[in-house]
Scaffold this active site. Sequence first.
Site, PDB file in Angstrom:
ATOM      1  N   SER A   1      61.827  44.162  82.563  1.00 28.20           N
ATOM      2  CA  SER A   1      62.052  44.634  83.940  1.00 28.20           C
ATOM      3  C   SER A   1      60.693  44.961  84.551  1.00 28.20           C
ATOM      4  O   SER A   1      59.727  45.212  83.803  1.00 28.20           O
ATOM      5  CB  SER A   1      62.898  45.912  83.906  1.00 28.20           C
ATOM      6  OG  SER A   1      62.900  46.564  85.153  1.00 28.20           O
TER       7      SER A   1
ATOM      8  N   TYR B   1      64.624  54.533  79.876  1.00 26.87           N
ATOM      9  CA  TYR B   1      64.848  53.134  80.286  1.00 26.87           C
ATOM     10  C   TYR B   1      63.511  52.438  80.556  1.00 26.87           C
ATOM     11  O   TYR B   1      63.262  51.339  80.059  1.00 26.87           O
ATOM     12  CB  TYR B   1      65.744  53.079  81.526  1.00 26.87           C
ATOM     13  CG  TYR B   1      65.949  51.657  82.021  1.00 26.87           C
ATOM     14  CD1 TYR B   1      66.737  50.760  81.301  1.00 26.87           C
ATOM     15  CD2 TYR B   1      65.332  51.207  83.188  1.00 26.87           C
ATOM     16  CE1 TYR B   1      66.906  49.446  81.733  1.00 26.87           C
ATOM     17  CE2 TYR B   1      65.508  49.897  83.634  1.00 26.87           C
ATOM     18  CZ  TYR B   1      66.288  49.031  82.899  1.00 26.87           C
ATOM     19  OH  TYR B   1      66.450  47.721  83.321  1.00 26.87           O
TER      20      TYR B   1
END
Length: 261
Positions: free
Chosen positions: A140, A153
């Site tokens: 990401s 995360y």
Amino acid sequence: MMKGRVLITGASTGIGEAMCHYLAKQKHDLVLVARNGERLQALAKTLTEQFGVTVTSCPMDLAVNGAALSLHEWCKSQGLNIDILINNAGVGTRGDWISTNFDDEYRLIQLNIVTLAELCKLFARDMAERKQGWILNVASIAGFQPGPWMSNYYASKAYVLSLSEGLGHELKAHGITVTALCPGPVKTPFFENAGIPEEKIFANPATMTAEAVAAAGIEGLRSGKRLVIPGFINKMIAQSGRVSPRNMQTAVSGWLNQHSI
Ligand SMILES: NC(=O)c1ccc[n+]([C@@H]2O[C@H](COP(=O)([O-])OP(=O)(O)OC[C@H]3O[C@@H](n4cnc5c(N)ncnc54)[C@H](OP(=O)(O)O)[C@@H]3O)[C@@H](O)[C@H]2O)c1
């Protein structure tokens, strides 16, 4: 030329599901993995009917100890050689570190980090024996900076990014291509599952469709790219770490995670 059977984790929704359609259209046989067996079976039926490919479902929780080993052994027992591994399954957590529970953080680490790394190791060994293989790991743009209120995360995606770039260099000698796909915001159930309100994110012009991200990732893997960041704004965000102080980036991402989403 990229060819052969694909194993894809997180195939039941979002980017993974879009990748399945894209790959089936290109006549790749598929092994689908996620927890929701009904969704996998329905997807397998659609892809088989629409594209004439062989699709096998393997419903499995990948956030538990030993999941990667079980999946690898299951593939062996079914005689399914995997030429292309796509580590796409991932979850997010968001909230105040002090008051949220650790169980969700632990499952995130198991899924986003431990299972992903172990699948890379187990399937790369098989690929190395055949002197050919492809691995696409979904990281990401969150992997490029810390993210307060979503720290676990962001850290997991920094791990995926670094692991993939390292393996990309190391495994080249074995004929294996490794690509890290780093999307920005994508319109999928990810946010709802992570307890993040979707309205502002989905209204953001930088937000992409799962189909566009899936195509960018697979074409990047096919052309041997080490890193794929779909979308101009996302490329700029990823590069901003080179020109702005890390503390400032951390403060900005923390503010966004806390207030604007
Ligand atoms: N959406 C975004 O904005 C965005 C941005 C950057 C990166 N990403 C990354 O893209 C990847 C795909 O996410 P997405 O956006 O497509 O979200 P999504 O639609 O929520 O997809 C997540 C997939 O992972 C599977 N999964 C979740 N927990 C699992 C578990 N314990 N065991 C096995 N499978 C599990 C889900 O299926 P089941 O529920 O059936 O298990 C689903 O197929 C993730 O790694 C995510 O971090 C997303």
